[in-house]
Design a protein around this motif. Sequence first.
Motif, PDB file in Angstrom:
ATOM      1  N   ALA B  78      34.862 -39.632 -24.737  1.00  0.00           N
ATOM      2  CA  ALA B  78      34.338 -38.570 -25.597  1.00  0.00           C
ATOM      3  C   ALA B  78      34.166 -39.083 -27.022  1.00  0.00           C
ATOM      4  O   ALA B  78      33.171 -38.773 -27.688  1.00  0.00           O
ATOM      5  CB  ALA B  78      35.286 -37.379 -25.586  1.00  0.00           C
ATOM      6  N   VAL B  79      35.135 -39.894 -27.471  1.00  0.00           N
ATOM      7  CA  VAL B  79      35.034 -40.438 -28.829  1.00  0.00           C
ATOM      8  C   VAL B  79      33.759 -41.254 -28.970  1.00  0.00           C
ATOM      9  O   VAL B  79      33.000 -41.103 -29.928  1.00  0.00           O
ATOM     10  CB  VAL B  79      36.277 -41.288 -29.149  1.00  0.00           C
ATOM     11  CG1 VAL B  79      36.091 -42.034 -30.452  1.00  0.00           C
ATOM     12  CG2 VAL B  79      37.509 -40.418 -29.207  1.00  0.00           C
ATOM     13  N   TYR B  80      33.524 -42.122 -27.982  1.00  0.00           N
ATOM     14  CA  TYR B  80      32.306 -42.936 -28.052  1.00  0.00           C
ATOM     15  C   TYR B  80      31.070 -42.053 -27.992  1.00  0.00           C
ATOM     16  O   TYR B  80      30.067 -42.315 -28.657  1.00  0.00           O
ATOM     17  CB  TYR B  80      32.270 -43.949 -26.909  1.00  0.00           C
ATOM     18  CG  TYR B  80      33.350 -45.001 -27.012  1.00  0.00           C
ATOM     19  CD1 TYR B  80      33.664 -45.569 -28.238  1.00  0.00           C
ATOM     20  CD2 TYR B  80      34.050 -45.426 -25.888  1.00  0.00           C
ATOM     21  CE1 TYR B  80      34.651 -46.520 -28.347  1.00  0.00           C
ATOM     22  CE2 TYR B  80      35.038 -46.383 -25.985  1.00  0.00           C
ATOM     23  CZ  TYR B  80      35.340 -46.922 -27.215  1.00  0.00           C
ATOM     24  OH  TYR B  80      36.316 -47.868 -27.315  1.00  0.00           O
ATOM     25  N   GLY B  81      31.122 -41.002 -27.150  1.00  0.00           N
ATOM     26  CA  GLY B  81      29.989 -40.082 -27.048  1.00  0.00           C
ATOM     27  C   GLY B  81      29.671 -39.472 -28.407  1.00  0.00           C
ATOM     28  O   GLY B  81      28.518 -39.481 -28.862  1.00  0.00           O
ATOM     29  N   ILE B  82      30.712 -38.984 -29.077  1.00  0.00           N
ATOM     30  CA  ILE B  82      30.490 -38.356 -30.388  1.00  0.00           C
ATOM     31  C   ILE B  82      29.981 -39.384 -31.390  1.00  0.00           C
ATOM     32  O   ILE B  82      29.065 -39.126 -32.163  1.00  0.00           O
ATOM     33  CB  ILE B  82      31.796 -37.706 -30.875  1.00  0.00           C
ATOM     34  CG1 ILE B  82      32.177 -36.554 -29.950  1.00  0.00           C
ATOM     35  CG2 ILE B  82      31.637 -37.206 -32.296  1.00  0.00           C
ATOM     36  CD1 ILE B  82      33.492 -35.907 -30.266  1.00  0.00           C
ATOM     37  N   LEU B  83      30.579 -40.585 -31.334  1.00  0.00           N
ATOM     38  CA  LEU B  83      30.126 -41.617 -32.264  1.00  0.00           C
ATOM     39  C   LEU B  83      28.660 -41.952 -32.035  1.00  0.00           C
ATOM     40  O   LEU B  83      27.917 -42.232 -32.977  1.00  0.00           O
ATOM     41  CB  LEU B  83      30.991 -42.873 -32.109  1.00  0.00           C
ATOM     42  CG  LEU B  83      32.351 -42.795 -32.793  1.00  0.00           C
ATOM     43  CD1 LEU B  83      33.230 -43.954 -32.382  1.00  0.00           C
ATOM     44  CD2 LEU B  83      32.194 -42.788 -34.301  1.00  0.00           C
ATOM     45  N   SER B  84      28.232 -41.900 -30.762  1.00  0.00           N
ATOM     46  CA  SER B  84      26.825 -42.197 -30.502  1.00  0.00           C
ATOM     47  C   SER B  84      25.935 -41.106 -31.083  1.00  0.00           C
ATOM     48  O   SER B  84      24.837 -41.370 -31.549  1.00  0.00           O
ATOM     49  CB  SER B  84      26.579 -42.382 -29.009  1.00  0.00           C
ATOM     50  OG  SER B  84      26.590 -41.127 -28.372  1.00  0.00           O
ATOM     51  N   VAL B  85      26.421 -39.874 -31.071  1.00  0.00           N
ATOM     52  CA  VAL B  85      25.652 -38.787 -31.682  1.00  0.00           C
ATOM     53  C   VAL B  85      25.575 -38.982 -33.196  1.00  0.00           C
ATOM     54  O   VAL B  85      24.576 -38.638 -33.825  1.00  0.00           O
ATOM     55  CB  VAL B  85      26.297 -37.425 -31.338  1.00  0.00           C
ATOM     56  CG1 VAL B  85      25.662 -36.306 -32.137  1.00  0.00           C
ATOM     57  CG2 VAL B  85      26.158 -37.151 -29.866  1.00  0.00           C
ATOM     58  N   PHE B  86      26.622 -39.555 -33.759  1.00  0.00           N
ATOM     59  CA  PHE B  86      26.650 -39.734 -35.211  1.00  0.00           C
ATOM     60  C   PHE B  86      25.523 -40.627 -35.700  1.00  0.00           C
ATOM     61  O   PHE B  86      25.217 -40.635 -36.882  1.00  0.00           O
ATOM     62  CB  PHE B  86      27.994 -40.330 -35.641  1.00  0.00           C
ATOM     63  CG  PHE B  86      29.079 -39.307 -35.760  1.00  0.00           C
ATOM     64  CD1 PHE B  86      28.803 -37.966 -35.564  1.00  0.00           C
ATOM     65  CD2 PHE B  86      30.376 -39.671 -36.069  1.00  0.00           C
ATOM     66  CE1 PHE B  86      29.800 -37.017 -35.673  1.00  0.00           C
ATOM     67  CE2 PHE B  86      31.374 -38.729 -36.182  1.00  0.00           C
ATOM     68  CZ  PHE B  86      31.083 -37.397 -35.976  1.00  0.00           C
ATOM     69  N   SER B  87      24.968 -41.445 -34.823  1.00  0.00           N
ATOM     70  CA  SER B  87      23.854 -42.247 -35.322  1.00  0.00           C
ATOM     71  C   SER B  87      22.510 -41.684 -34.863  1.00  0.00           C
ATOM     72  O   SER B  87      21.590 -42.432 -34.587  1.00  0.00           O
ATOM     73  CB  SER B  87      24.025 -43.717 -34.955  1.00  0.00           C
ATOM     74  OG  SER B  87      24.658 -43.842 -33.727  1.00  0.00           O
ATOM     75  N   MET B  88      22.424 -40.371 -34.772  1.00  0.00           N
ATOM     76  CA  MET B  88      21.134 -39.715 -34.496  1.00  0.00           C
ATOM     77  C   MET B  88      20.828 -38.790 -35.660  1.00  0.00           C
ATOM     78  O   MET B  88      21.719 -38.321 -36.344  1.00  0.00           O
ATOM     79  CB  MET B  88      21.248 -38.811 -33.268  1.00  0.00           C
ATOM     80  CG  MET B  88      21.535 -39.504 -31.997  1.00  0.00           C
ATOM     81  SD  MET B  88      21.898 -38.247 -30.775  1.00  0.00           S
ATOM     82  CE  MET B  88      22.545 -39.289 -29.506  1.00  0.00           C
ATOM     83  N   PRO B  89      19.548 -38.485 -35.862  1.00  0.00           N
ATOM     84  CA  PRO B  89      19.227 -37.436 -36.816  1.00  0.00           C
ATOM     85  C   PRO B  89      19.429 -36.071 -36.171  1.00  0.00           C
ATOM     86  O   PRO B  89      19.455 -35.962 -34.939  1.00  0.00           O
ATOM     87  CB  PRO B  89      17.752 -37.679 -37.127  1.00  0.00           C
ATOM     88  CG  PRO B  89      17.226 -38.376 -35.930  1.00  0.00           C
ATOM     89  CD  PRO B  89      18.357 -39.138 -35.318  1.00  0.00           C
ATOM     90  N   VAL B  90      19.560 -35.056 -36.980  1.00  0.00           N
ATOM     91  CA  VAL B  90      19.859 -33.730 -36.446  1.00  0.00           C
ATOM     92  C   VAL B  90      18.693 -33.186 -35.636  1.00  0.00           C
ATOM     93  O   VAL B  90      18.857 -32.324 -34.768  1.00  0.00           O
ATOM     94  CB  VAL B  90      20.256 -32.764 -37.584  1.00  0.00           C
ATOM     95  CG1 VAL B  90      19.061 -32.426 -38.452  1.00  0.00           C
ATOM     96  CG2 VAL B  90      20.878 -31.490 -37.028  1.00  0.00           C
ATOM     97  N   THR B  91      17.518 -33.727 -35.872  1.00  0.00           N
ATOM     98  CA  THR B  91      16.333 -33.197 -35.185  1.00  0.00           C
ATOM     99  C   THR B  91      16.198 -33.729 -33.768  1.00  0.00           C
ATOM    100  O   THR B  91      15.251 -33.369 -33.069  1.00  0.00           O
ATOM    101  CB  THR B  91      15.086 -33.609 -35.960  1.00  0.00           C
ATOM    102  OG1 THR B  91      15.142 -35.017 -36.173  1.00  0.00           O
ATOM    103  CG2 THR B  91      15.004 -32.902 -37.284  1.00  0.00           C
ATOM    104  N   ALA B  92      17.097 -34.573 -33.341  1.00  0.00           N
ATOM    105  CA  ALA B  92      16.972 -35.171 -32.014  1.00  0.00           C
ATOM    106  C   ALA B  92      16.926 -34.080 -30.952  1.00  0.00           C
ATOM    107  O   ALA B  92      17.720 -33.134 -30.992  1.00  0.00           O
ATOM    108  CB  ALA B  92      18.161 -36.090 -31.757  1.00  0.00           C
ATOM    109  N   PRO B  93      16.007 -34.168 -30.023  1.00  0.00           N
ATOM    110  CA  PRO B  93      15.984 -33.205 -28.930  1.00  0.00           C
ATOM    111  C   PRO B  93      17.234 -33.339 -28.075  1.00  0.00           C
ATOM    112  O   PRO B  93      17.880 -34.391 -28.073  1.00  0.00           O
ATOM    113  CB  PRO B  93      14.729 -33.579 -28.146  1.00  0.00           C
ATOM    114  CG  PRO B  93      14.300 -34.896 -28.652  1.00  0.00           C
ATOM    115  CD  PRO B  93      14.923 -35.139 -29.965  1.00  0.00           C
TER     116      PRO B  93
END
Lengths: 405, 327
Positions: B78-93
């Motif tokens: 889960a930590v890695y999952g969240i970290l991967s989200v951290f390098s996306m822009p908020v507009t990501a589908p």
Amino acid sequence: MILDFPGGVRPLSRTKLGKSNIEYISACSAVCIKADEGAKTVAAIGSRVLRGSLIGESGGTPVYASVAGVFRGIMELEDNRYFVVMNSGEDGEEAVYSPESRAITELNCADICESARRLSVVETRSGAPLWKMLENANGKFRRLVIDCTETDASGAINYRLCIEQAKALVGGAKLLLQATGALKCVFAAEHYRNAALESILKYANDEKLFAIAQLDEKYPYGDRAIMEALYLTTLDKNETAFDRGIFIVSPETAVALYNSMAQGMPMLDRYITVCGDEIAQGKNLCVPRGITLHDISVICGGIKKGGRLIENSLLSGKLASGALSDCTRTLIAAKKQTKARTECISCGKCADACPIRLMPLNVLAGDIDDLRDNCIYCGACEFICPSGIPLLKLIKKRCNAEAEQ
Amino acid sequence: MTKNISAPYIHTDKTALAKGGEWLVALAPVLVWSIFAFGARVITLCLIAALLSIALDYTVKRFVFKAKPFARIDIMAAVYGILSVFSMPVTAPLWIPIISAVLVVIAKNIRVFRAKRLFNPFVFSAAVLNLCFPAKMTAFTRPFAYFSPFSFSIDERLIDGYRVISPLQYMADGSVYEDGVLAQLYGYASGNLGEIAVAATALSLIWLCIRREADWKGTLAMLVPVLLLALVFPSDDAESNYYAFSVILSGAIVFLSVFAVNESHTVPVTKLGKIIFGAACGVLIFVTRKIGNGYEWGYFVVLLMNIASPFIEKFTKPRVLGVKKEK
Ligand code: SF4
Ligand code: SF4
């Protein structure tokens, strides 16, 4: 300044026995004193002996009965040979010896060596007879180190000895200085044990002769760690502190040497801490040499079910069996703790903890060249591993498997 | 003597499973700031990635690798999952975090040399996503322009209404971000979800260091070379100090220096190795930025260094005490 050595682990908790006085025990059901292959009996088998009477000889050192009772000769128990004296629980009379009459400064190396042999004084860090270590010692040593660290964080006996027997300790140190020809004596103890060092300094007030060293609260302490911490030198593989001219002894040895010479009485007692979660009452004890473990557990109120007595250290110690050995300073009643094993997370904590700077996690990948040659089986790596990987067990297993091939 | 009883009889109570918890706590400051700046959509993205990563990781361990005695639920997934989200822009589908979860689990379970991970899971996911969907991954919008947490993909026109140029993209054009260093430090600038919150990331580092999960030396080893190089090779457009701090605070440098350099599986175990790893990352990121027109090369640099880390580890193995060096 607090002196440090590479690696090592901090204990989870400090001992609770630092404040409990040493209890002197003289009665027990039997004593088993270790005998080597060529040991001979002197007293007649089946005869009554006094506490302190000569019963035999082993490895050139006389052996004395540490309790009064019936001498049963040499017996074999679990692969070991012991001089056995049975006692029915009563305090017996003591044999009478005459104390050393000469002053410390009049004694030379050979005198002290001979006294140590005659009085059967053992060095309790290694369990070797002190006289063998002192033989031809004159001039070979630069420093005397009295290692007041405990063998395990739960032990307190060395601390109590420093406080209760400070006079004898310093007296013993003077004798050893005389015998080894060392120029200075260093008392080394964990840093939070200032009380011990202060009580020593009350007697050891000659700054030219005595020094104190405060060591970090880390384990395991051995020759190697002490050399690193005190002298910033690294012992080579297979080298001992002796080879570097440093004579390291336990405080108990110094106390025993002094007391024995002052009273003329052989070394009949051992100082130990008995502690651990699985024993009814932890105690600091002074017990007859070779007391059986059974007697010890009775004195301490019994061991709880499933508990076992571990010698010296929870990190690396062996299971104790039979009788108290001469190099046991702490007996810890513990259960084998099992920790759920998960996969290695490459955190590197084991490598940080290793006092030899090995990489214990390499055993998982089968790379054991360094480990096989250098591991001292101290157990620090397995203690610290958050994944519960039985590193020490794996290292032993892999190395033995290779050796057998 | 009983065979299966052997020393040590005592172990630390710290477990590897607790590690996931420590890291989750460490993510909290960044997450809070991110939600503050970008709104509830962050929660949706994180939840998708986190839950899916845990589920997939468990499935893979249980049914593909047939873990014995049984697979455990690994919070680190889960930590890695969240970290991967951290390098996306908020507009990501919303399908992007699904892909990132898959990528994370793949990278998490690829084991090569010495049972080490080949790639850092979340950096791997960020790198692949950046390669495959560059447009979606660089659609930066102004902070505090909140989007619906539930719309599957956000309308292009809506995005365009709020679209801004991120500090990193400014730099690609040879200029610098004008709103000041402090805006970038606290995270008022635009950018990826977690990467803008530099100050919050520093809090994470402090927590990780206190809990002994991270080594600040590696982080520092990555930041200092970037700062020095930026001072030595300034941009024509700005004060050299200002430029240097802008370089550090833009893009993923701080984010990677805290979370990627302290990912224990993919960096060298040795202390010196960690420092070398960090320094090499820092230098390479700066160089690639200078010559690589403003793209976020940091992810690829980290992956490259991940591959190199077993070798770094070999070379930085501490000398065994008491053994003379072989000649
Ligand atoms: S048991 Fe061996 S490998 Fe483990 S810490 Fe001790 S010396 Fe190092
Ligand atoms: S301490 Fe345990 S989990 Fe950490 S690197 Fe060593 S073996 Fe792996």
